[in-house]
Write a protein that holds these residues in place. Structure first.
Motif, mmCIF file in Angstrom:
data_model
loop_
_atom_site.group_PDB
_atom_site.id
_atom_site.type_symbol
_atom_site.label_atom_id
_atom_site.label_comp_id
_atom_site.label_asym_id
_atom_site.label_seq_id
_atom_site.Cartn_x
_atom_site.Cartn_y
_atom_site.Cartn_z
ATOM 1 N N THR A 38 -3.724 3.556 -0.053
ATOM 2 C CA THR A 38 -4.277 2.780 -1.156
ATOM 3 C C THR A 38 -3.562 1.445 -1.280
ATOM 4 O O THR A 38 -2.342 1.398 -1.421
ATOM 5 N N HIS A 67 -10.523 0.459 -6.649
ATOM 6 C CA HIS A 67 -9.216 0.000 -6.177
ATOM 7 C C HIS A 67 -9.270 -1.511 -5.954
ATOM 8 O O HIS A 67 -10.091 -1.980 -5.157
ATOM 9 N N TYR A 93 0.859 -1.179 0.000
ATOM 10 C CA TYR A 93 0.000 0.000 0.000
ATOM 11 C C TYR A 93 0.895 1.228 0.000
ATOM 12 O O TYR A 93 2.047 1.189 0.422
ATOM 13 N N ASN A 133 -3.248 -0.793 -8.348
ATOM 14 C CA ASN A 133 -3.999 -0.207 -7.236
ATOM 15 C C ASN A 133 -5.170 0.670 -7.660
ATOM 16 O O ASN A 133 -5.874 1.188 -6.808
ATOM 17 N N VAL A 134 -5.408 0.842 -8.954
ATOM 18 C CA VAL A 134 -6.554 1.652 -9.363
ATOM 19 C C VAL A 134 -6.956 1.305 -10.786
ATOM 20 O O VAL A 134 -6.118 0.957 -11.624
ATOM 21 N N GLN A 148 -9.267 1.215 -0.385
ATOM 22 C CA GLN A 148 -8.601 2.467 -0.030
ATOM 23 C C GLN A 148 -9.237 3.068 1.219
ATOM 24 O O GLN A 148 -10.462 3.079 1.365
ATOM 25 N N VAL A 157 -4.852 9.534 1.773
ATOM 26 C CA VAL A 157 -5.341 8.278 1.206
ATOM 27 C C VAL A 157 -4.277 7.208 1.387
ATOM 28 O O VAL A 157 -3.089 7.448 1.158
#
Length: 391
Positions: free
Chosen positions: A141, A86, A68, A148-149, A90, A139
């Motif tokens: 994440t 995500h 993360y 991660n997105v 997150q 944030v």
């Protein structure tokens, strides 16, 4: 849709291998790593993924064991992300201002400094500032398989403004409760919390809203069973001081009815069993009471047999006071949920119960209101569930 990985996603593509070089290097694998302030990259949120002026300040990258990354993201008024999700979820923690976050089901959550929202994995959402003020959130994440997105389409002005307006609307009108019932909520909450100056003001408001002196006295007496004798006694002392001050100032507040004498034709235990069964909707039993039967005997004989049967406040008023007090205390979620069920059994409508949470939020605190709202969602069926049950 566009997938990215590393840092806050697109950053590796923009910054190359900078993450591996930004911290002060460890001499051995067991050493801690310092990331000095300003050592991580900062940049403006790319137009493809953001609307408005957004600054991203990286704090730390993910590494071999911690999958993360963290960043401060500052949104200027009306700025927001595009729709995205995500793969590993997150956390968003507001450090300044007020944030909005919305999901595809139309729900928009407003949260402020010190509050956190967790967005689970693979849930489409957006987040950003309100139209009138900037906001910064931290944030954290997660990353799954290096990603991660996943970015999607941008949030248009109409959808953003509709979401903002929805977040401003109270979940229920407090007018579902009478002014007198509304006044019970902060009196009970501040009595339970032991916040005596706030309680003093709430008592003044309660008297002006039509509560009698004996009704407010009864709230404190009732709450000793939930918040303890010290808080109840302090509440009564605060009421006494308010009454004396108002008499000196020329107020003529009504005392109201006196509590009747305890009935002598029925012992407290039997009377309490009947009251408890009426409130709960069925005889009460369970493993805890099998383990310690004396506690249920005391509940039946004293709480229900003596307190609930005293009069002055009816069952609805007593449940308003009880729910408000329990929502203001830590570690009593099970009891709060149980009393929400009792509140419905004694005639409070769902709209009135939801209004109670709004009064808590507006007159006591966001934390207390949020706790009540969460308990209500857990205890009461949603509209869809209710429709399915009725069908």
């Amino acid at each position: 849709m566009q997938r990215n990985n590393g840092g806050l996603s697109w950053l590796l593509g923009l910054m190359g291998g900078i993450f591996g070089q930004a911290g002060i290097a460890a001499d051995t694998p067991s050493d801690q790593v310092l990331y000095p302030a300003g050592s991580q990259p900062s940049f403006q949120g790319p137009e493809a993924y953001f609307t408005g002026d957004v600054e991203v300040r990286m704090l730390f990258p993910e590494n071999e064991t911690a999958h993360y990354s963290g960043a401060y993201v500052t949104f200027q008024p009306a700025a927001r992300t595009a729709w995205h999700q995500h793969p590993a979820g997150q956390h968003m923690i507001v450090t300044s201002g007020v944030a909005l976050t919305g999901t595809r089901d139309g729900r928009v959550v407003e949260f402020q400094e010190g509050e956190t929202v967790w967005c689970p994995s693979d849930v489409d959402h957006w987040h950003g500032a309100t139209p009138h003020a900037p906001m910064t959130h931290l944030v954290i994440t997660g990353s799954l398989d290096g990603e991660n997105v996943t970015w999607k389409e941008k949030v248009g002005d109409a959808d953003y403004l509709d979401g903002y307006r929805a977040a401003q609307q109270a979940p229920a009108s407090i007018t579902a409760l009478s002014a007198r019932q509304q006044a019970i909520v902060p009196i009970a909450a501040f009595t339970a919390k032991g916040e005596l100056e706030a309680l003093r003001l709430a008592i003044v408001d309660g008297l002006d809203a039509g509560l009698t002196i004996n009704e407010i006295k009864e709230i404190a007496i009732h709450l000793y069973a939930y918040a303890g004798f010290p808080r109840a006694l302090n509440g009564l002392a605060t009421l006494k001081a308010v009454v004396e001050a108002r008499v000196a100032a020329g107020h003529d507040d009504p005392w109201g009815d006196e509590a009747p004498a305890t009935p002598i034709d029925q012992d407290a235990l039997e009377r309490g069993k009947a009251v408890q069964t009426e409130l709960v909707g069925q005889p009460v039993s369970g493993p805890l009471f099998d383990f310690a039967p004396a506690i249920n005997a005391f509940l039946q004989s004293h709480l229900f047999g003596d307190l609930f049967a005293r009069g002055i406040l009816d069952y609805r008023d007593r449940e308003i006071a009880t729910v408000a007090a329990l929502a203001s205390l830590d570690g009593v979620d099970a009891q709060l949920g149980a009393h929400l069920g009792i509140a419905g059994n004694v005639g409070l409508t769902e709209t009135q119960i939801r209004a109670l949470a709004v009064v808590l939020r507006e007159r006591v605190g966001r934390r207390e209101g949020h706790r009540a709202e969460q308990a209500i969602e857990a205890a009461l069926p949603s509209a869809d569930e209710a429709s399915a049950t009725d069908a």
